[in-house]
Structures are given as structure tokens and as C-alpha cells.
Design a protein around this motif. Structure first.
Motif, PDB file in Angstrom:
ATOM      1  N   PHE A  91       0.845  -1.193   0.000  1.00  0.00           N
ATOM      2  CA  PHE A  91       0.000   0.000   0.000  1.00  0.00           C
ATOM      3  C   PHE A  91       0.882   1.244   0.000  1.00  0.00           C
ATOM      4  O   PHE A  91       2.081   1.183   0.319  1.00  0.00           O
ATOM      5  N   SER A  92       0.291   2.371  -0.367  1.00  0.00           N
ATOM      6  CA  SER A  92       1.035   3.623  -0.445  1.00  0.00           C
ATOM      7  C   SER A  92       0.962   4.368   0.880  1.00  0.00           C
ATOM      8  O   SER A  92       0.241   3.981   1.803  1.00  0.00           O
ATOM      9  N   SER A  93       1.699   5.488   0.984  1.00  0.00           N
ATOM     10  CA  SER A  93       1.697   6.281   2.215  1.00  0.00           C
ATOM     11  C   SER A  93       0.334   6.882   2.501  1.00  0.00           C
ATOM     12  O   SER A  93       0.036   7.228   3.646  1.00  0.00           O
ATOM     13  N   ALA A  94      -0.490   7.029   1.460  1.00  0.00           N
ATOM     14  CA  ALA A  94      -1.851   7.539   1.634  1.00  0.00           C
ATOM     15  C   ALA A  94      -2.833   6.401   1.941  1.00  0.00           C
ATOM     16  O   ALA A  94      -4.052   6.595   1.868  1.00  0.00           O
ATOM     17  N   PRO A  97      -4.568   0.979  -1.403  1.00  0.00           N
ATOM     18  CA  PRO A  97      -4.142  -0.407  -1.648  1.00  0.00           C
ATOM     19  C   PRO A  97      -3.482  -0.563  -3.016  1.00  0.00           C
ATOM     20  O   PRO A  97      -3.891   0.074  -3.988  1.00  0.00           O
ATOM     21  N   ILE A  98      -2.445  -1.388  -3.068  1.00  0.00           N
ATOM     22  CA  ILE A  98      -1.746  -1.677  -4.323  1.00  0.00           C
ATOM     23  C   ILE A  98      -1.854  -3.164  -4.662  1.00  0.00           C
ATOM     24  O   ILE A  98      -2.151  -3.539  -5.799  1.00  0.00           O
ATOM     25  N   PHE A  99      -1.659  -4.015  -3.653  1.00  0.00           N
ATOM     26  CA  PHE A  99      -1.682  -5.455  -3.931  1.00  0.00           C
ATOM     27  C   PHE A  99      -1.922  -6.204  -2.631  1.00  0.00           C
ATOM     28  O   PHE A  99      -1.470  -5.801  -1.557  1.00  0.00           O
ATOM     29  N   THR A 100      -2.652  -7.298  -2.734  1.00  0.00           N
ATOM     30  CA  THR A 100      -2.770  -8.248  -1.637  1.00  0.00           C
ATOM     31  C   THR A 100      -2.650  -9.651  -2.205  1.00  0.00           C
ATOM     32  O   THR A 100      -3.122  -9.917  -3.316  1.00  0.00           O
ATOM     33  N   ARG A 101      -2.019 -10.527  -1.478  1.00  0.00           N
ATOM     34  CA  ARG A 101      -1.765 -11.875  -1.990  1.00  0.00           C
ATOM     35  C   ARG A 101      -3.058 -12.668  -2.137  1.00  0.00           C
ATOM     36  O   ARG A 101      -3.254 -13.380  -3.113  1.00  0.00           O
ATOM     37  N   TYR A 102      -3.943 -12.555  -1.155  1.00  0.00           N
ATOM     38  CA  TYR A 102      -5.201 -13.302  -1.173  1.00  0.00           C
ATOM     39  C   TYR A 102      -6.370 -12.319  -1.174  1.00  0.00           C
ATOM     40  O   TYR A 102      -6.357 -11.318  -0.465  1.00  0.00           O
ATOM     41  N   GLY A 103      -7.389 -12.628  -1.960  1.00  0.00           N
ATOM     42  CA  GLY A 103      -8.584 -11.802  -1.985  1.00  0.00           C
ATOM     43  C   GLY A 103      -8.403 -10.556  -2.833  1.00  0.00           C
ATOM     44  O   GLY A 103      -7.402 -10.375  -3.537  1.00  0.00           O
ATOM     45  N   ASN A 192      11.497   2.795 -11.184  1.00  0.00           N
ATOM     46  CA  ASN A 192      11.491   3.731 -10.058  1.00  0.00           C
ATOM     47  C   ASN A 192      10.559   4.912 -10.293  1.00  0.00           C
ATOM     48  O   ASN A 192      10.354   5.731  -9.398  1.00  0.00           O
ATOM     49  N   GLY A 193      10.015   5.002 -11.507  1.00  0.00           N
ATOM     50  CA  GLY A 193       9.071   6.072 -11.798  1.00  0.00           C
ATOM     51  C   GLY A 193       7.837   6.040 -10.916  1.00  0.00           C
ATOM     52  O   GLY A 193       7.187   7.071 -10.715  1.00  0.00           O
ATOM     53  N   GLU A 199       5.230  10.681  -5.183  1.00  0.00           N
ATOM     54  CA  GLU A 199       5.705  11.924  -4.567  1.00  0.00           C
ATOM     55  C   GLU A 199       4.917  13.126  -5.075  1.00  0.00           C
ATOM     56  O   GLU A 199       4.608  14.051  -4.321  1.00  0.00           O
ATOM     57  N   LYS A 200       4.576  13.106  -6.371  1.00  0.00           N
ATOM     58  CA  LYS A 200       3.814  14.212  -6.949  1.00  0.00           C
ATOM     59  C   LYS A 200       2.333  14.109  -6.631  1.00  0.00           C
ATOM     60  O   LYS A 200       1.657  15.109  -6.387  1.00  0.00           O
ATOM     61  N   LYS A 201       1.801  12.872  -6.645  1.00  0.00           N
ATOM     62  CA  LYS A 201       0.374  12.649  -6.393  1.00  0.00           C
ATOM     63  C   LYS A 201       0.231  11.550  -5.344  1.00  0.00           C
ATOM     64  O   LYS A 201       0.080  10.375  -5.669  1.00  0.00           O
ATOM     65  N   PRO A 202       0.293  11.907  -4.056  1.00  0.00           N
ATOM     66  CA  PRO A 202       0.264  10.888  -2.989  1.00  0.00           C
ATOM     67  C   PRO A 202      -0.978  10.002  -3.021  1.00  0.00           C
ATOM     68  O   PRO A 202      -0.924   8.852  -2.588  1.00  0.00           O
ATOM     69  N   ASN A 203      -2.108  10.516  -3.508  1.00  0.00           N
ATOM     70  CA  ASN A 203      -3.344   9.729  -3.528  1.00  0.00           C
ATOM     71  C   ASN A 203      -3.529   8.926  -4.814  1.00  0.00           C
ATOM     72  O   ASN A 203      -4.602   8.347  -5.031  1.00  0.00           O
ATOM     73  N   TYR A 204      -2.528   8.915  -5.654  1.00  0.00           N
ATOM     74  CA  TYR A 204      -2.658   8.209  -6.935  1.00  0.00           C
ATOM     75  C   TYR A 204      -2.792   6.706  -6.687  1.00  0.00           C
ATOM     76  O   TYR A 204      -2.116   6.131  -5.827  1.00  0.00           O
ATOM     77  N   ASP A 205      -3.665   6.076  -7.468  1.00  0.00           N
ATOM     78  CA  ASP A 205      -3.895   4.636  -7.353  1.00  0.00           C
ATOM     79  C   ASP A 205      -2.978   3.913  -8.346  1.00  0.00           C
ATOM     80  O   ASP A 205      -3.216   3.916  -9.551  1.00  0.00           O
ATOM     81  N   LEU A 206      -1.925   3.278  -7.814  1.00  0.00           N
ATOM     82  CA  LEU A 206      -0.954   2.600  -8.689  1.00  0.00           C
ATOM     83  C   LEU A 206      -1.553   1.421  -9.434  1.00  0.00           C
ATOM     84  O   LEU A 206      -0.978   0.951 -10.420  1.00  0.00           O
ATOM     85  N   ARG A 207      -2.697   0.933  -8.990  1.00  0.00           N
ATOM     86  CA  ARG A 207      -3.312  -0.196  -9.681  1.00  0.00           C
ATOM     87  C   ARG A 207      -3.722   0.173 -11.101  1.00  0.00           C
ATOM     88  O   ARG A 207      -3.840  -0.700 -11.961  1.00  0.00           O
ATOM     89  N   ASP A 208      -3.917   1.477 -11.340  1.00  0.00           N
ATOM     90  CA  ASP A 208      -4.241   1.916 -12.702  1.00  0.00           C
ATOM     91  C   ASP A 208      -3.074   1.681 -13.655  1.00  0.00           C
ATOM     92  O   ASP A 208      -3.265   1.524 -14.860  1.00  0.00           O
TER      93      ASP A 208
END
Length: 542
Positions: A91-94, A97-103, A192-193, A199-208
Motif C-alpha cells: 500500500f502507499s503512504s496515503a 491499496p496496491i496489492f494483496t496476496r489473497y482476496g 522507479n518512476g 511523490e507528486k500525487k500521494p493519492n494516486y492509485d498505482l493499480r491503474d
């Protein structure tokens, strides 16, 4: 005239006679109307009340059903949580969620929020206190806590946080190492991007950005760290074949690269890899994850590839080329973090026989580069699949061995302890059950097949974890040769960590310390004598 005019008196009489009757009729009609309106309003009010009551009852039933469903979901979640021995959350600092192994990640939103808050508090307030009470492992860059039989380990890489919850008995160091590896896999997908984006958008959803294949890669990585010795040893598994065969493969691969016009400025790596048939493990039993062994490797700078990059590369291939599509040509970007975490290399991956694959990497994504790699593949398909007699009949110079280019690669014989013969001493199978030998200069290793009592997945994982536990303890020992012995009811484990090698041996129970030490020395000598057969030093591309 008089017949045409009405009599006023008669008209008055008619009005007098009929007037009251008309007024009575009109009055009764008004009362009935008013009464009907009143009754209609009462009926409407009653209907509305009944409808509201019915809606209220239906709403109560719906809420009860939702509560029952939530309770069942919570109970199922609790049972699932308790059933799994190892969970992973990213998960991110905000607290996104980014990933979970189960569910599904959305099922853990409250949990992610709580964990994000815990990480933030521990970083800002309790770091020194936690370190004082032993909740921070500075050597592994992690924080941890223990609750009952569960161990919670946190690792942070800038604005991305990793949490593992384990009941496997693995040490904090081992669990933290697994989280660092998961971070490397995530970087291999996004570079590393991803840190700059957060850093620029703390609430960004990396799952996108991750897409559908990312979850498969991350889960494959977790299977890899749980089941494959190459992760625990931080080394590359190598196929044991005669030196002549390996040299022949390297020579032919170099020749095909030159013949097909591959550019020295574009290429970074070239690999020939061996894959055991589906469902088998390189070390015996059934394959639970990546089952790839190195045959030969060429590099632009003749530097060994980092084992972590090799495992990422082979796991990427394992998930991208399922058995039904293994002969397809894959051309895809992949970041190798130890090589460069800032950008992508472009991987060409395909199979040239049912068990032998070709992997090449380039810094360029161009049609010309892909065409050159495809031509190399077409040439190697011919080299690997025709016999010497066919080559001579076609006017092609023969290649060794005489039965084909790579019979030792296409149909290798994985060795067991009973096939290891030490000159003047014999075979160690009377007391040795299993062993692994790592060359620390090349970061490569070889190991014997699993034999009883390590025939099941559970027993193999138990042995691997005991190896790693003993190695962790041996690393703290003083002296040039760090040695450790662990004994269980069914076998004993011996670890020796030298300057240029590491040796891991499992012995039968009741084996004496003298026998353990003697056979450890003999296995080391055997590995040194057969070094060119067991290991594959990198060569240059051109």
C-alpha cells in the motif's frame, strides 16, 4: 296571445311546490360527496401508512440480510485469514491499496487504513523507542512486531510500504528479505518512476498502472521465494552438463548472433535456459514455481547477472509463456532493478525445443532488433532439432556431440547423492541425504535431487527453511569458515560458509560429527573438481 303566455301564479306555485324538494336533493348530494372525499382521504392515508409500513419492513429485512451477509463475509474472511500461513499487503503512504496476496484489495480497505496509520506513527514518533525494545531491524531496514503466533514485518521503500504477516516460523530477516524482493518485482513492472508518481500525487492509485498481469507476476514471485532454493541462496541454478557441450552451445549462440546481424550496441544479455517438463521440480518432486536452469549466458560486459534480476527475468518468462503458447515469440519491456531501476530493457523470449528456451535483451525497441532476434531463434531451432546425419546430407558442417547439437541439454540427467562419486572415497549416500553447493564468485549453485524423506512439498520447504535458519546463525560465527549444525528428529543439517563457497548438507540422523565434517570436505573437493561441469561462467556477446 293568452295561450302563449304562462300564468305567473302557476309558476310561483310550481316553484313553491318543487323548490324545497330540489334543495333537499342537492343537500344530500353534497353530504355524500363530502363523506366520499373524507372516506377516500382516509383510505388513501391508510394505504400510504400500509405502504410505508411495508417499505419499512422490507428495508428492515434488507438491512438484516445485509448484516447477515456482512457477518458471513467477516466470518469467511476470518477463517480465510486464519487458514493462510503467510499474507502480503502492499500500500502507499496515503493508505491506497496496491496489492494483496489473497482476496481483493477492496476487502481490506479498513485494514490498509489502519496499517498506513501504524506505519506513519512508527516512523514519526516511536522509531527510537521501537529500536530500543527490539522492534526495528536496522540491518534489513524493517520494523516488526509479534502478536501470538504471528509475525508482522514492515518494509518501506519511499512512499510504498510492504507488510507480511507470517505464521511459518521464518525469521524477521528472512521475511524482510522477501519484502525487498517483492519491491524489486514491483520495480521491474513500473521502474522507479512509481516513486516519483507518488511523490507528486500521494493519492494516486498505482493499480491503474499495474494492469492485470502484475498480480500474476507478484504471486509467482511469492511462490518462488517460498519454494525455490535459488532465492534463499541468492544464486542462479545451473544445469549440470559436460563442459564440451556447454562450450559448444556458447560457440553456436555467438555465431548465430553474428550471422543474424545483432548489434553490439543494442544487446545486453543472451541466455540459453533449460526448463524441466511441466509439473516437475528442478530438484525433484513437483514444480511449485519457476523451474528454470541456466545452460549458458552471454553478457555485453562479461559481468554475471545478479541472481535477483535472473529470477525476475525467468519468472516473467514463466508467466508470459504458458505451456500452450510456449513457441510464441514474446517481445516485452521489463526492468531489471539490479541492472538499472530507472528504465526498461526489451526482452525477446521463445522456446526452441520443448524444454530449451532462448532469452535475449536489448536497450532498443525496434523492428530491426526484433527481426534479428527472430532470425537467431530460427537458426537455433534448426541447430537444436536436427541430427549430424541430417546436417551432413544438407551440406552443413557437423556439430558435436554427434547425436545432435545438445542431447545433454534436451534430455539431461539430474543427479542424486548416489551418483556423486568422490575418487578414493566412494559415494556419500550412506549418510548424506541432500546437498547444495554455491560458488559465491559467480553467484551460481548446484544441488542434488530431493530423495526420501524430502519427497513432499512440505518436507522440501521445511528443509530449505532449516538451511536458511542455520545459515543465518552461521553468519554470526567468528572465523573465516563459519560453520553450524542443526539437528532434528529426522535429519541433521550442516552449513559451512567459506570465502568463495557455501555448502549446505542434510545428513541422516545419528551421523557422527566426524562423518559430517569429513563428507563436507569431500563434497567441497568434488564440487571443485567438477566446477566446469557444474557452473557456467558468463561469456562476451561478440
Amino acid at each position: 296571445m293568452s295561450g302563449k303566455h304562462a300564468d305567473p301564479a302557476a309558476d310561483d306555485d310550481k316553484a313553491h311546490v318543487h323548490g324545497p324538494h330540489v334543495e333537499r336533493i342537492e343537500g344530500n348530494t353534497s353530504e355524500e360527496i363530502i363523506d366520499g372525499i373524507r372516506k377516500a382521504k382516509e383510505a388513501k392515508r391508510t394505504t400510504v401508512c400500509m405502504r410505508e409500513e411495508a417499505v419499512k419492513l422490507l428495508e428492515e429485512e434488507r438491512l438484516k440480510e445485509e448484516e447477515a451477509a456482512k457477518a458471513k463475509q467477516a466470518e469467511d474472511f476470518r477463517k480465510e485469514w486464519e487458514r493462510r500461513k503467510k499474507h502480503l499487503f502492499v500500500f502507499s503512504s496515503a493508505s491506497r491499496p496496491i496489492f494483496t496476496r489473497y482476496g481483493d484489495e477492496t476487502e481490506f480497505l479498513d485494514f490498509f487504513g489502519m496499517m498506513g496509520l501504524l506505519v506513519a506513527i512508527s516512523e514519526k514518533t516511536f522509531s527510537k523507542t521501537a529500536a530500543r525494545f527490539g522492534f526495528v531491524d536496522e540491518t534489513n531496514g524493517c520494523r516488526f512486531l509479534k502478536a501470538g503466533n504471528r509475525t508482522y514485518v514492515f518494509v518501506s521503500h519511499r512512499d510504498v510500504h510492504y507488510l507480511i504477516v507470517s505464521m511459518t516460523g521464518e525469521s524477521v530477516r528472512q521475511l524482510a528479505s522477501q519484502l525487498h524482493y517483492v519491491n524489486s518485482v514491483l520495480v521491474s513492472i513500473l521502474t522507479n518512476g512509481m516513486f516519483l508518481t507518488l511523490e507528486k500525487k500521494p493519492n494516486y492509485d498505482l493499480r491503474d498502472l499495474l494492469g492485470g498481469s502484475a498480480a500474476s507476476l507478484l504471486r509467482a514471485a511469492l511462490r518462488f521465494v517460498n519454494n525455490n532454493p535459488s532465492y534463499g541462496l541468492s544464486a542462479i541454478p545451473v544445469l549440470k552438463i559436460p563442459r564440451k557441450t556447454r562450450d559448444n552451445v556458447t560457440k553456436v549462440l555467438k555465431q548465430r548472433l553474428r550471422d543474424c546481424g545483432c548489434s553490439e550496441d543494442q544487446m545486453v544479455h543472451a541466455f540459453i535456459l533449460y526448463h524441466l517438463p511441466e509439473g516437475r521440480s528442478p530438484y525433484g518432486g513437483r514444480a511449485q514455481s519457476n523451474n528454470t536452469l541456466l545452460v549458458t549466458y552471454l553478457s555485453a560486459d562479461k559481468e554475471p547477472i545478479h541472481p535477483r534480476d535472473f529470477s525476475i527475468l525467468t519468472n516473467f518468462m514463466h508467466t508470459s509463456l504458458p505451456p500452450a503458447a510456449k513457441y510464441q515469440e514474446i517481445w516485452a519491456p521489463c526492468c531489471l532493478p539490479e541492472y538499472s531501476p530507472e528504465g526498461y530493457l526489451y526482452l525477446y523470449m521463445t522456446f526452441i525445443t520443448p524444454t530449451v528456451s532462448l532469452v535475449m535483451s536489448s536497450v532498443e525497441c525496434s523492428q530491426q532488433c526484433f527481426s534479428a532476434f527472430s532470425a537467431v531463434k530460427d537458426s537455433l531451432v534448426v541447430d537444436f532439432n536436427i541430427t549430424t546425419r541430417e546436417r551432413l546430407s544438407d551440406g552443413i558442417p557437423p556439430l558435436e556431440p554427434s547425436s545432435g547439437l545438445l542431447m545433454d541439454v534436451v534430455n539431461p540427467k539430474l543427479y542424486s547423492v548416489s551418483s556423486v562419486t568422490v575418487p578414493g572415497v566412494g559415494t556419500p549416500d550412506d549418510c548424506v541425504l541432500h546437498f547444495m553447493f554455491k560458488d559465491t564468485d559467480l553467484n551460481q549453485f548446484t544441488c542434488s535431487r530431493y530423495t526420501p524423506p524430502f519427497v513432499g512439498r512440505k518436507e522440501q520447504k521445511g528443509l530449505l527453511r532449516l538451511y536458511l535458519k542455520a545459515a543465518e546463525a552461521a553468519a554470526t560465527c567468528a572465523g573465516a569458515k563459519k560453520t553450524m549444525i542443526y539437528s532434528t528428529e529426522h535429519y541433521s543439517v550442516f552449513i559451512r560458509l567459506g570465502k568463495a563457497y557455501e555448502l549446505y548438507v542434510a545428513y541422516r540422523p545419528m551421523t557422527s560429527k566426524q562423518q559430517i565434517s569429513e563428507w563436507a570436505t569431500q563434497l567441497k573437493k568434488w564440487a571443485r573438481v567438477n566446477h566446469e561441469v557444474l557452473f557456467s561462467p558468463p561469456g562476451t556477446l561478440f
